[in-house]
Motif scaffolding. Structure first.
Motif: not given
Ligand code: URA
Length: 248
Positions: A99-105, A130-132, A182-187, A198-200
């Motif tokens: 999955r991706l969060d609603r705002a993520s692309t 890989v996330y930008r 869950y929301h790993q990158v943001k956390r 922003s997260l892509h």
């Molecule tokens: N990590 C996040 O926090 N959000 C995503 O959509 C994907 C990975």
């Protein structure tokens, strides 16, 4: 399941009759005459008896460029879901491999093959993603080391696996992780006092999002499907109580 068991159940034949059908070369598995009843089949195996199709189900593997604002879900009473972006006759069977969060692309994988989506998403497989990322504040010099060492998530009582951060500019970076908490990158950025704006997602394992405009999808090639699996590709056709809610 075994081919002979499928034929016994499907045709109400006795074990002996099935053995004879197979020995007489009357059964085809994925287009080839099959005489070995012990051969393993699954729900995507194409099975014919005397030219009559007993089972033929298309396995669908898609790459989608998720636009911002669309929910990573198959149905939702409030928001448009990414499945609605997929104009495909088997749309009702599809589910998301991650999955991706609603705002993520970015890159989302969609399929009707549950075994394949497990290969893509199970933490034990350690598939890289890989996330930008763009952040609110400049990315501090120690962030890469902290991400490499792992970030402790108290909610799950775990430390994230080593992640690789490549800072591209003051507030922009590429982050490679090998799990999908869950929301790993943001956390992770939150834990170092920063915030993701922003997260892509650019890639999942060997699959890179390329040439698709937001909202567009394409079928994966057989090689792309097989690049995740140790199995051969199948008949492929073309809450308020939620402490992490604010991160969505
Ligand atoms: N990590 C996040 O926090 N959000 C995503 O959509 C994907 C990975």
């Amino acid at each position: 399941m075994r081919l002979d068991r499928f034929l016994t159940r499907r045709g109400a034949h006795s074990g002996k009759e099935v053995a004879r059908l197979l020995a007489d070369g009357r059964v085809k598995l994925d287009g080839q005459t099959e005489t070995n009843g012990l051969r393993k089949i699954d729900r995507f195996s194409r099975i014919e008896l005397d030219g009559e199709i007993l089972q033929a189900r298309e396995a669908v593997y898609l790459m989608l460029h998720k636009p911002a604002g669309w929910l990573s879900a198959t149905t939702d009473p409030l928001h448009p879901t990414v499945i609605e972006l997929i104009d495909h006759p088997l749309r009702g069977e599809l589910h998301l491999a991650g999955r991706l969060d609603r705002a993520s692309t970015g890159l989302l994988l969609v399929t009707n093959d549950g075994r394949w989506s497990k290969l893509v998403t199970e933490p034990v497989e350690e598939i890289s993603k890989v996330y930008r990322v763009t952040t609110r504040d400049e990315i501090s010099p120690d962030t890469a080391d902290r991400f490499a060492a792992g970030i402790y998530f108290a909610y799950e009582d775990l430390t994230t696996r080593p992640a690789v951060l490549e800072v591209l500019g003051g507030r922009e970076a590429l982050l490679t992780i090998h799990e999908g908490r869950y929301h790993q990158v943001k956390r992770m950025f939150h834990a170092v006092g920063n915030q993701v704006l922003s997260l892509h997602r650019e890639s999942i394992g060997p699959l890179v999002l390329d040439g698709l405009a937001p909202g567009e999808f394409r079928h994966l090639t057989a090689e792309e499907v097989a690049s995740f699996r140790r199995l051969p590709p199948k008949n492929q056709g073309g809450a308020d109580s939620d402490p992490l809610k604010s991160m969505r």
